[in-house]
Design an enzyme around this catalytic site. Structure first.
Site, PDB file in Angstrom:
ATOM      1  N   LYS A   1       1.014  -1.082  -0.039  1.00 40.83           N
ATOM      2  CA  LYS A   1      -0.033  -0.082   0.088  1.00 40.83           C
ATOM      3  C   LYS A   1       0.815   1.055  -0.016  1.00 40.83           C
ATOM      4  O   LYS A   1       0.731   2.147  -0.819  1.00 40.83           O
ATOM      5  CB  LYS A   1      -0.929   0.043   1.169  1.00 40.83           C
ATOM      6  N   ASN A   2       1.880   1.173   0.936  1.00 40.75           N
ATOM      7  CA  ASN A   2       2.709   2.395   0.994  1.00 40.75           C
ATOM      8  C   ASN A   2       3.612   2.604  -0.021  1.00 40.75           C
ATOM      9  O   ASN A   2       4.548   3.770  -0.184  1.00 40.75           O
ATOM     10  CB  ASN A   2       3.489   2.714   2.398  1.00 40.75           C
TER      11      ASN A   2
ATOM     12  N   ARG B   1      -4.617  10.515   4.649  1.00 45.94           N
ATOM     13  CA  ARG B   1      -3.799  11.732   4.651  1.00 45.94           C
ATOM     14  C   ARG B   1      -2.843  11.389   3.640  1.00 45.94           C
ATOM     15  O   ARG B   1      -2.272  12.648   3.181  1.00 45.94           O
ATOM     16  CB  ARG B   1      -2.933  11.494   5.754  1.00 45.94           C
TER      17      ARG B   1
ATOM     18  N   CYS C   1      -4.842  12.003  13.084  1.00 40.64           N
ATOM     19  CA  CYS C   1      -5.734  10.960  12.895  1.00 40.64           C
ATOM     20  C   CYS C   1      -5.460  10.234  14.330  1.00 40.64           C
ATOM     21  O   CYS C   1      -4.945  10.785  15.253  1.00 40.64           O
ATOM     22  CB  CYS C   1      -5.063   9.799  11.830  1.00 40.64           C
TER      23      CYS C   1
ATOM     24  N   ARG D   1       0.235  14.254  13.184  1.00 37.84           N
ATOM     25  CA  ARG D   1       0.432  14.083  11.770  1.00 37.84           C
ATOM     26  C   ARG D   1       0.799  15.361  11.149  1.00 37.84           C
ATOM     27  O   ARG D   1       0.377  15.670   9.817  1.00 37.84           O
ATOM     28  CB  ARG D   1      -0.295  13.108  11.084  1.00 37.84           C
TER      29      ARG D   1
ATOM     30  N   ASP E   1       4.676   0.324  12.114  1.00 38.91           N
ATOM     31  CA  ASP E   1       3.498  -0.290  11.590  1.00 38.91           C
ATOM     32  C   ASP E   1       3.274  -1.752  12.128  1.00 38.91           C
ATOM     33  O   ASP E   1       2.308  -2.579  11.892  1.00 38.91           O
ATOM     34  CB  ASP E   1       3.563  -0.193  10.106  1.00 38.91           C
TER      35      ASP E   1
ATOM     36  N   VAL F   1       8.278   6.687  16.942  1.00 38.11           N
ATOM     37  CA  VAL F   1       7.829   7.393  15.828  1.00 38.11           C
ATOM     38  C   VAL F   1       6.476   8.306  16.119  1.00 38.11           C
ATOM     39  O   VAL F   1       6.477   9.446  15.718  1.00 38.11           O
ATOM     40  CB  VAL F   1       7.463   6.460  14.731  1.00 38.11           C
TER      41      VAL F   1
ATOM     42  N   ARG G   1      -8.533  -0.481   4.550  1.00 36.34           N
ATOM     43  CA  ARG G   1      -7.431   0.449   4.131  1.00 36.34           C
ATOM     44  C   ARG G   1      -6.195  -0.096   3.745  1.00 36.34           C
ATOM     45  O   ARG G   1      -5.570   0.292   2.854  1.00 36.34           O
ATOM     46  CB  ARG G   1      -7.464   1.723   5.075  1.00 36.34           C
TER      47      ARG G   1
HETATM   48  C1  EPZ Z   1       4.265   6.887   6.245  1.00 36.27           C
HETATM   49  O1  EPZ Z   1       3.564   7.683   7.010  1.00 36.27           O
HETATM   50  C2  EPZ Z   1       3.422   5.907   6.406  1.00 36.27           C
HETATM   51  N1  EPZ Z   1       2.319   5.879   5.485  1.00 36.27           N
HETATM   52  C3  EPZ Z   1       2.834   5.200   7.572  1.00 36.27           C
HETATM   53  O2  EPZ Z   1       2.116   4.143   7.457  1.00 36.27           O
HETATM   54  C4  EPZ Z   1       4.077   4.794   8.532  1.00 36.27           C
HETATM   55  O3  EPZ Z   1       3.444   4.616   9.777  1.00 36.27           O
HETATM   56  C5  EPZ Z   1       4.799   5.912   8.795  1.00 36.27           C
HETATM   57  O4  EPZ Z   1       5.441   6.492   7.303  1.00 36.27           O
HETATM   58  C6  EPZ Z   1       6.274   5.767   9.515  1.00 36.27           C
HETATM   59  O5  EPZ Z   1       6.768   4.688   8.879  1.00 36.27           O
HETATM   60  C7  EPZ Z   1       2.585   6.044   4.139  1.00 36.27           C
HETATM   61  O6  EPZ Z   1       3.791   5.707   3.535  1.00 36.27           O
HETATM   62  C8  EPZ Z   1       1.274   6.323   3.242  1.00 36.27           C
HETATM   63  P1  EPZ Z   1       6.177  10.139   8.659  1.00 36.27           P
HETATM   64  P2  EPZ Z   1       4.118   9.383   7.259  1.00 36.27           P
HETATM   65  O7  EPZ Z   1       6.185  11.528   7.855  1.00 36.27           O
HETATM   66  O8  EPZ Z   1       5.033   9.715   6.036  1.00 36.27           O
HETATM   67  C9  EPZ Z   1       6.188  13.614  12.172  1.00 36.27           C
HETATM   68  C10 EPZ Z   1       0.259   2.775   7.641  1.00 36.27           C
HETATM   69  O9  EPZ Z   1      -0.214   2.165   8.899  1.00 36.27           O
HETATM   70  N2  EPZ Z   1       6.113  14.272  10.960  1.00 36.27           N
HETATM   71  O10 EPZ Z   1       7.527   9.368   8.377  1.00 36.27           O
HETATM   72  O11 EPZ Z   1       2.930  10.089   7.326  1.00 36.27           O
HETATM   73  C11 EPZ Z   1       5.184  12.527  12.381  1.00 36.27           C
HETATM   74  O12 EPZ Z   1       4.073  13.387  12.924  1.00 36.27           O
HETATM   75  C12 EPZ Z   1       0.722   4.231   7.883  1.00 36.27           C
HETATM   76  O13 EPZ Z   1       0.251   2.031   6.671  1.00 36.27           O
HETATM   77  C13 EPZ Z   1       6.341  15.988  11.212  1.00 36.27           C
HETATM   78  O14 EPZ Z   1       6.335  16.187  12.599  1.00 36.27           O
HETATM   79  O15 EPZ Z   1       4.877   9.357   8.443  1.00 36.27           O
HETATM   80  C14 EPZ Z   1       5.841  11.377  12.905  1.00 36.27           C
HETATM   81  O16 EPZ Z   1       5.724  11.459  14.191  1.00 36.27           O
HETATM   82  C15 EPZ Z   1       0.234   4.693   9.266  1.00 36.27           C
HETATM   83  N3  EPZ Z   1       6.199  16.776  10.462  1.00 36.27           N
HETATM   84  C16 EPZ Z   1       7.109  11.172  12.478  1.00 36.27           C
HETATM   85  O17 EPZ Z   1       7.312  12.550  11.604  1.00 36.27           O
HETATM   86  C17 EPZ Z   1       6.222  16.444   9.073  1.00 36.27           C
HETATM   87  O18 EPZ Z   1       6.312  17.265   8.248  1.00 36.27           O
HETATM   88  C18 EPZ Z   1       7.111  10.251  11.326  1.00 36.27           C
HETATM   89  O19 EPZ Z   1       6.129  10.834  10.398  1.00 36.27           O
HETATM   90  C19 EPZ Z   1       6.160  14.954   8.642  1.00 36.27           C
HETATM   91  C20 EPZ Z   1       5.863  13.791   9.691  1.00 36.27           C
END
Ligand code: EPZ
Length: 419
Positions: free
Chosen positions: A22-23, A93, A117, A122, A306, A328, A398
């Site tokens: 998916k990702n 998102r 969420c 996020r 995840d 994370v 999803r």
């Molecule tokens: C991706 O989300 C995945 N989603 C998530 O999978 C996964 O849990 C996550 O990466 C971590 O591996 C997709 O790829 C579609 P991040 P993402 O930006 O990119 C903070 C699932 O279950 N952050 O790596 O949204 C954020 O709040 C989903 O399939 C900021 O502060 O995660 C988090 O604490 C859930 N500012 C950390 O960084 C930003 O601009 C990592 O988030 C961006 C992120």
């Protein structure tokens, strides 16, 4: 709302095929906005998030042709609007992933701010700061990101923290920028590498993907291509954890064991016997051997966030005590209260989930709150005595393709019922 009803206590056995990731599919679908010619994508999983993304691209005017055997062709030549509306973004998102490509190719984008969420606020501040560093003009008002750019410029970008979709957004934007972009502290997830490989097959000039420094030499245009999505490592890990909990022997095909190092290590530590080939993983487990493990989640190649909820469920019925630190996301513990309803001895202190294994969990009516939490509730139901009802399973749909079919094929007693 649809529910899953599970009668626990059965060992799992047999073989299932792992679906596309998916990702990986989500950013690669968004990358269709970058190419002059159509992008043909194979091994797409049949998931709600995928149809949501296809709906978004369709609303923007792109032409989507759904072929057979999990293939879709996306042609951005017919694009007519550059908007990702709240109605769609609020359900997914990852819609934020159209921002970088729209700015790079068309110089404009209006994308609803993705809300928070269940697992955290996020934010997307790192995405926006980095795009601004490439020359984009960005305003955030009324819940929308309004961005314009008269040609993005290559830049040296250092992410304050590792962000998967932030890395992917900037990777796509940099492909059509003027000059060289360097992404430092980039995410190393396999899905980032898959996106880079797809972009390269369109003619992008990228190096360093899979390390924490990615360099992109912008080009004038990208061409259409065909690309197959890599297997879903989190779906793989979820089914392996299910067998480790129920006991039995299962073989997962069309997967990539090399992408699951940290997870396979923890499964073996928990007492499982794991064997692997190039594209398959077999796990055998005697429930008497199951013991709790200690984990700290982190960006790839560390143990994936995840998979945290699924291992929390495993620890609840494993021998001994366990501690899983979620490093994370700030609130990825919505499954804990639900597991307690089944009699689990589990508590959260700060960002650590402490468990003490119990002899058995008791089936109960449960509420799914987010994708991976709901998967952990299904796993708990597979071992719970009696009947477990998991409600609001749109969360599961999803990220898990036909979960009840795959588990039924492995011998589980699970069925989907309408509201
Ligand atoms: C991706 O989300 C995945 N989603 C998530 O999978 C996964 O849990 C996550 O990466 C971590 O591996 C997709 O790829 C579609 P991040 P993402 O930006 O990119 C903070 C699932 O279950 N952050 O790596 O949204 C954020 O709040 C989903 O399939 C900021 O502060 O995660 C988090 O604490 C859930 N500012 C950390 O960084 C930003 O601009 C990592 O988030 C961006 C992120």
């Amino acid at each position: 709302m649809e529910k899953l009803i599970i009668k626990g206590g059965r060992r799992l056995a047999g073989e299932i095929r792992v679906s596309g990731a998916k990702n990986s599919a989500l950013p690669i679908l968004a990358s269709s906005l970058l190419s002059q010619g159509p992008l043909r994508i194979g091994n797409l999983p049949h998931l709600h998030d995928i149809t949501t993304t296809m709906e978004l691209l369709g609303q923007m005017g792109l032409t989507l042709t759904v072929g057979d055997n999990l293939e879709v062709e996306v042609d951005s030549a017919t694009i007519s609007q550059f908007l990702a509306p709240y109605e769609l973004v609020k359900t997914m998102r990852a819609s934020i992933l159209v921002l970088g490509p729209l700015l790079a190719r068309f110089g404009k984008a209006e994308v609803s701010l993705p809300g928070g969420c269940a697992i955290g606020t996020r934010p997307v501040d790192m995405h926006l700061q980095a795009l601004a560093a490439m020359g984009a003009k960005i305003e955030v008002e009324g819940g929308y990101i309004r961005a314009t750019a008269s040609g993005l410029k290559g830049a040296d970008i250092v992410f304050d923290a590792v962000t998967v979709t932030g890395t992917e957004n900037l990777l796509m934007a940099a492909c059509l920028a003027d000059g060289v972009t360097t992404l430092t502290n980039a995410a190393k997830e396999p899905e980032v590498v898959d996106l880079a490989n797809c972009l390269r097959s369109m003619g992008a000039i990228i190096s360093g993907e899979g390390t924490n420094v990615i360099q992109i030499q912008g080009v004038k245009s990208l061409k259409g291509t065909s690309y197959n999505i890599l297997p879903d490592r989190i779906e793989t890990g979820t089914y392996l954890t299910a067998v480790a909990m129920t006991g039995g022997r299962v073989k997962l095909k069309d997967t990539r064991p090399d992408l699951l190092g940290a997870v396979l290590t923890k499964l073996e530590e928990a007492g499982a016997v794991v064997s692997t080939g190039d594209d398959w993983i077999e796990l055998e487990m005697d429930p008497a051997d199951l013991k709790a493990v200690n984990i700290q989640t982190g960006p790839y190649p560390r143990f994936p966030t995840d998979m945290q909820a699924q291992f929390t469920a495993l620890n609840c019925i494993a021998g001994g005590t366990g501690a899983i630190q979620e490093s994370v996301f700030e609130n990825r513990f919505m499954h804990v209260q639900e597991l307690r309803r089944m009699g689990a001895d589990v508590r959260v202190e700060g960002n650590i989930v402490f468990t003490s294994g119990v002899e058995k969990l008791t089936g109960a009516p449960l509420m799914a709150t987010d994708l991976r939490a709901s998967a952990s509730l299904v796993l708990a139901g597979l071992v719970g005595c009696g009947e477990t009802i998991v409600d609001r399973i749109y969360h599961i749909d999803r990220g898990y393709e036909t979960i009840e079919e795959k588990l039924t094929n492995l011998g589980a007693d699970i069925r989907r019922v309408p509201r």
